[in-house]
Write an enzyme that holds these catalytic residues in place. Structure first.
Site, PDB file in Angstrom:
ATOM      1  N   TYR A 124       0.816  -1.217   0.000  1.00 23.30           N
ATOM      2  CA  TYR A 124       0.000   0.000   0.000  1.00 23.30           C
ATOM      3  C   TYR A 124       0.849   1.266   0.000  1.00 23.30           C
ATOM      4  CZ  TYR A 124      -4.481  -2.367   0.944  1.00 23.30           C
ATOM      5  OH  TYR A 124      -5.614  -3.125   0.865  1.00 23.30           O
ATOM      6  N   LYS A 170       3.949 -15.355   3.655  1.00 25.32           N
ATOM      7  CA  LYS A 170       4.296 -16.182   2.489  1.00 25.32           C
ATOM      8  C   LYS A 170       5.790 -16.471   2.558  1.00 25.32           C
ATOM      9  CE  LYS A 170       2.753 -18.427  -0.972  1.00 25.32           C
ATOM     10  NZ  LYS A 170       1.651 -19.413  -0.916  1.00 25.32           N
ATOM     11  N   ASP A 202      -2.115 -18.637   2.368  1.00 20.25           N
ATOM     12  CA  ASP A 202      -3.161 -19.357   1.627  1.00 20.25           C
ATOM     13  C   ASP A 202      -3.803 -20.425   2.517  1.00 20.25           C
ATOM     14  OD1 ASP A 202      -0.696 -20.642   1.555  1.00 20.25           O
ATOM     15  OD2 ASP A 202      -0.892 -21.359  -0.504  1.00 20.25           O
ATOM     16  N   ASP A 226      -5.957  -7.313   4.698  1.00 17.92           N
ATOM     17  CA  ASP A 226      -7.139  -6.808   3.990  1.00 17.92           C
ATOM     18  C   ASP A 226      -7.973  -7.993   3.496  1.00 17.92           C
ATOM     19  OD1 ASP A 226      -8.845  -4.982   2.593  1.00 17.92           O
ATOM     20  OD2 ASP A 226      -7.763  -5.461   0.747  1.00 17.92           O
ATOM     21  N   ASP A 230     -11.727 -10.024   5.162  1.00 17.80           N
ATOM     22  CA  ASP A 230     -12.980 -10.251   4.425  1.00 17.80           C
ATOM     23  C   ASP A 230     -13.344 -11.739   4.435  1.00 17.80           C
ATOM     24  OD1 ASP A 230     -13.061  -7.536   3.794  1.00 17.80           O
ATOM     25  OD2 ASP A 230     -13.704  -7.897   1.724  1.00 17.80           O
TER      26      ASP A 230
HETATM   27  C1  IPM Z   1     -10.355  -1.957   3.992  1.00 20.63           C
HETATM   28  C2  IPM Z   1     -10.600  -1.464   2.594  1.00 20.63           C
HETATM   29  C3  IPM Z   1      -9.502  -0.487   2.181  1.00 20.63           C
HETATM   30  C4  IPM Z   1      -8.179  -1.203   2.292  1.00 20.63           C
HETATM   31  C5  IPM Z   1      -9.695   0.139   0.780  1.00 20.63           C
HETATM   32  C6  IPM Z   1     -11.035   0.829   0.638  1.00 20.63           C
HETATM   33  C7  IPM Z   1      -8.578   1.076   0.408  1.00 20.63           C
HETATM   34  O1  IPM Z   1     -10.706  -2.540   1.713  1.00 20.63           O
HETATM   35  O2  IPM Z   1     -10.240  -1.118   4.900  1.00 20.63           O
HETATM   36  O3  IPM Z   1     -10.304  -3.172   4.184  1.00 20.63           O
HETATM   37  O4  IPM Z   1      -7.784  -1.912   1.353  1.00 20.63           O
HETATM   38  O5  IPM Z   1      -7.498  -1.034   3.312  1.00 20.63           O
HETATM   39 MG    MG Z   2     -10.771  -4.448   2.644  1.00 18.89          MG
END
Ligand code: IPM
Ligand code: MG
Length: 333
Positions: A124, A170, A202, A226, A230
């Site tokens: 990032y 990794k 993974d 990130d 999710d």
């Molecule tokens: C998160 C989001 C952000 C990230 C995006 C919107 C830049 O996906 O906070 O998880 O990747 O950090």
């Molecule tokens: Mg995210």
């Protein structure tokens, strides 16, 4: 800042469903026995429209002056191919506020895990660009001190929990992962009471789907965190429930749901406000050090979820109906 002792909260609704879920969160915060001053500021798409940039200077100044920043969501299809995009504002504010520890708790039946995502380094914030032959690059960069401070934080958290820590990386492929293992091994010697191990990312994704209950604290770098957060969220209650806290060495932290701006349902009034409400719980707990108020809001959200939920969870409640019910629960306490 005014002279009174109120907590000052900068609120950034952002894009898509952001303002809708934030509205209910503000109502809930105002219903708590708490002296707070809330200021809303343009951020993301609204920042670009009003000031030409996703993190306008007055918004940043207000955030720097605040005790905590509540943020809902950024990202909009409108800016997908634009030079200036809402997401850049998020990376910018994280850097300006010096937040590096992103805590993403996941709770479900038999699951209570804390993803600790490093937030200030990696792909990032590494060098990036284009070369004349058309090639693009993003460099994954980590300094030992960036790993050391987040690792120490993760071990401290583990110490207050089930005393287990797993590093996801990794190793064997990425040099930064080798550095992560070295530094985490070193920090581990300060925490002999915490049982630490490492897992390939993974495999960690697979284990999160298969058996999330096996994890306590899951420590990882920015991009992996990130993605894994999710995965963990959908494998448990869904992204509509998952909050996060981004902390630095001092206030203000940033408190935001892990979900995006969900443009497909924006404006329909059906977005789930729970992830943002739980982020407010994290703000009270970690950002303002108000454990009693945090528990009060957390329990009120639990109680409200028993009787109604939004369509993403199979219910029929609208965003504001959920907010109404929550405010009623809080008033009864
Ligand atoms: C998160 C989001 C952000 C990230 C995006 C919107 C830049 O996906 O906070 O998880 O990747 O950090
Ligand atoms: Mg995210």
């Amino acid at each position: 800042m005014s002279a009174n002792n109120a907590f000052h909260i900068a609120v950034l609704g952002g894009d898509g469903i952001g303002p809708e879920v934030m509205r209910e969160t503000i109502r809930a915060l105002r219903a708590l026995p708490l002296d707070i001053e809330i200021e809303e500021h343009p951020f993301g798409g609204p920042g670009i429209r009003e000031f030409g940039e996703p993190l306008p200077a007055p918004t940043l100044e207000a955030c720097l002056r605040s005790d905590a920043v509540m943020l809902a969501a950024v990202g909009s299809p409108e800016y997908e191919r634009a030079e200036v995009r809402p997401e850049q504002g998020l990376l910018h504010i994280r850097r300006e506020l010096g937040v590096y520890a992103n805590l993403r708790p996941v709770r479900d039946d038999g699951v209570d895990l804390m993803i600790v995502r490093e937030l200030s380094g990696g792909l990032y914030y590494g060098r990036k660009g284009r070369l004349t032959d058309g090639m693009a690059f993003d460099i994954c960069e980590y300094h030992p001190w960036q790993i050391e401070r987040i690792a120490r934080r993760a071990f401290q958290l583990a110490r207050g929990r089930r005393k287990r820590l797993t590093l996801a990386d990794k190793h064997g492929v990425l040099e930064t992962s080798t550095l992560w293992r070295e530094v985490v091994d070193e920090v581990a010697t300060e925490f002999p009471d915490v049982e630490a191990d490492a897992m390939l990312v993974d495999n960690a994704a697979m284990q999160l789907v298969r058996d999330p209950g096996r994890f306590d604290v899951l420590l990882t770098e920015n991009t992996f965190g990130d993605i894994l957060s999710d995965v963990a969220a959908v494998a448990t209650g869904g992204v509509g429930l998952a909050p996060s806290a981004s902390l630095g060495e001092s206030r203000p932290g940033i408190f935001e749901p892990i979900h995006g701006s969900a443009p497909d349902i924006a404006g329909k009034g059906i977005a789930n406000p729970v992830a943002t409400l739980r982020s407010a719980v994290l703000m009270l707990r970690y950002g303002l050090e108000l454990p009693d108020e945090a528990r009060l809001l957390d329990e009120a959200v639990d109680e409200t979820l028993v009787t109604l939920s939004t369509p993403d969870l199979g219910g029929t409640a609208t965003t504001s109906e959920f907010g109404d019910a929550l405010v009623d629960v809080l008033a009864a306490r």
